[in-house]
Design a protein around this motif. Structure first.
Motif, mmCIF file in Angstrom:
data_model
loop_
_atom_site.group_PDB
_atom_site.id
_atom_site.type_symbol
_atom_site.label_atom_id
_atom_site.label_comp_id
_atom_site.label_asym_id
_atom_site.label_seq_id
_atom_site.Cartn_x
_atom_site.Cartn_y
_atom_site.Cartn_z
ATOM 1 N N GLU A 53 0.826 -1.208 0.000
ATOM 2 C CA GLU A 53 0.000 0.000 0.000
ATOM 3 C C GLU A 53 0.863 1.261 0.000
ATOM 4 N N LEU B 203 1.209 4.065 -3.044
ATOM 5 C CA LEU B 203 1.016 5.498 -2.814
ATOM 6 C C LEU B 203 2.159 6.298 -3.433
ATOM 7 N N LYS C 50 3.985 16.592 1.121
ATOM 8 C CA LYS C 50 3.210 15.349 1.131
ATOM 9 C C LYS C 50 3.966 14.359 2.004
ATOM 10 N N SER D 279 -5.489 17.520 1.837
ATOM 11 C CA SER D 279 -6.177 16.246 2.013
ATOM 12 C C SER D 279 -5.417 15.378 3.002
ATOM 13 N N SER D 280 -6.117 14.377 3.507
ATOM 14 C CA SER D 280 -5.486 13.365 4.362
ATOM 15 C C SER D 280 -6.112 12.026 4.008
ATOM 16 N N GLU D 281 -5.287 10.995 4.090
ATOM 17 C CA GLU D 281 -5.756 9.661 3.716
ATOM 18 C C GLU D 281 -5.145 8.630 4.659
ATOM 19 N N LEU E 203 -4.096 5.015 5.818
ATOM 20 C CA LEU E 203 -3.807 3.750 5.166
ATOM 21 C C LEU E 203 -4.170 2.615 6.121
ATOM 22 N N SER E 204 -4.385 1.446 5.578
ATOM 23 C CA SER E 204 -4.795 0.316 6.412
ATOM 24 C C SER E 204 -3.692 -0.119 7.379
ATOM 25 N N VAL F 79 -0.674 7.634 7.887
ATOM 26 C CA VAL F 79 -1.597 8.626 7.346
ATOM 27 C C VAL F 79 -0.845 9.493 6.353
ATOM 28 N N TYR F 80 -1.388 9.566 5.146
ATOM 29 C CA TYR F 80 -0.817 10.400 4.090
ATOM 30 C C TYR F 80 -1.420 11.798 4.214
ATOM 31 N N HIS G 122 -1.367 15.814 2.844
ATOM 32 C CA HIS G 122 -1.004 16.714 1.750
ATOM 33 C C HIS G 122 -1.302 18.148 2.194
#
Length: 185
Positions: free
Chosen positions: A26, A30, A139, A168-170, A172-173, A177-178, A180
């Motif tokens: 994952e 990314l 990022k 943004s924020s994403e 991950l499993s 946390v990604y 931006h």
């Protein structure tokens, strides 16, 4: 003109040691996506040498790797790579170029001729570029760990605080946390 984006893995305590963090499918997917969205990669000599010793071997199939790592390596193989170095001038890895001259001028010129944007993935170099007000976006992949050692993000310091706006924020499993951000000032 393209944006200059600083992208790196960082632990909760600011460690940017490449050996710290989760390097799973994952995570590699990314970073592959980030590469595909950009027009060039920018590194300092130390990061370039670390990368050139392994990833071309994965791309060529000389080193066996899972599909996500191979895809990252193949994408990295094709993207133009620019290297800032005062001690080395020969960069034989495919699509590698030496960035010469005044750092501010050379990087601004690279941004101007790369409308898709440039990713910088070297911590010390990013600090120097931030001191020159050249970084537009950040990022970060925030790793769910405390390393307790360095090198750390911006350990060389900055002349002033950088105010950022969350784009943004994403999550991950794997717990990372990604994030931006863009410069707000």
């Amino acid at each position: 003109m393209g944006l200059l984006t600083f992208s790196i893995n960082v632990t909760l305590d600011g460690c940017v040691d490449h050996r710290e963090g989760i390097a799973d499918d994952e995570t590699h997917a990314l970073f592959t996506r980030l590469l595909e969205q950009g027009g060039a990669m920018l590194w300092g000599r130390t990061t370039y040498e670390m990368m050139e010793s392994y990833w071309p071997l994965v791309a060529s199939g000389e080193v066996d790797a899972p599909p996500a790592l191979r895809e990252w390596a193949l994408t990295l193989e094709t993207i133009p790579k620019y290297v800032v170095s005062s001690t080395r001038t020969d960069f034989p890895w495919t699509n590698s170029h030496h960035l010469v001259g005044d750092l501010r001028t050379a990087v601004q010129d690279l941004k101007d001729r790369t409308p898709e944007g440039v990713l910088v993935g070297s911590g010390k170099l990013a600090t120097e570029l931030d001191r020159l007000d050249l970084i537009d976006e950040y990022k970060f992949l925030i790793q769910p760990m405390i390393a307790g050692h360095g090198p750390t993000l911006y350990q060389g310091g900055l002349p002033s605080t950088r105010r950022l706006k969350l784009v943004s924020s994403e999550p991950l499993s794997n717990g990372a946390v990604y994030m931006h951000y863009r410069r707000a000032d």
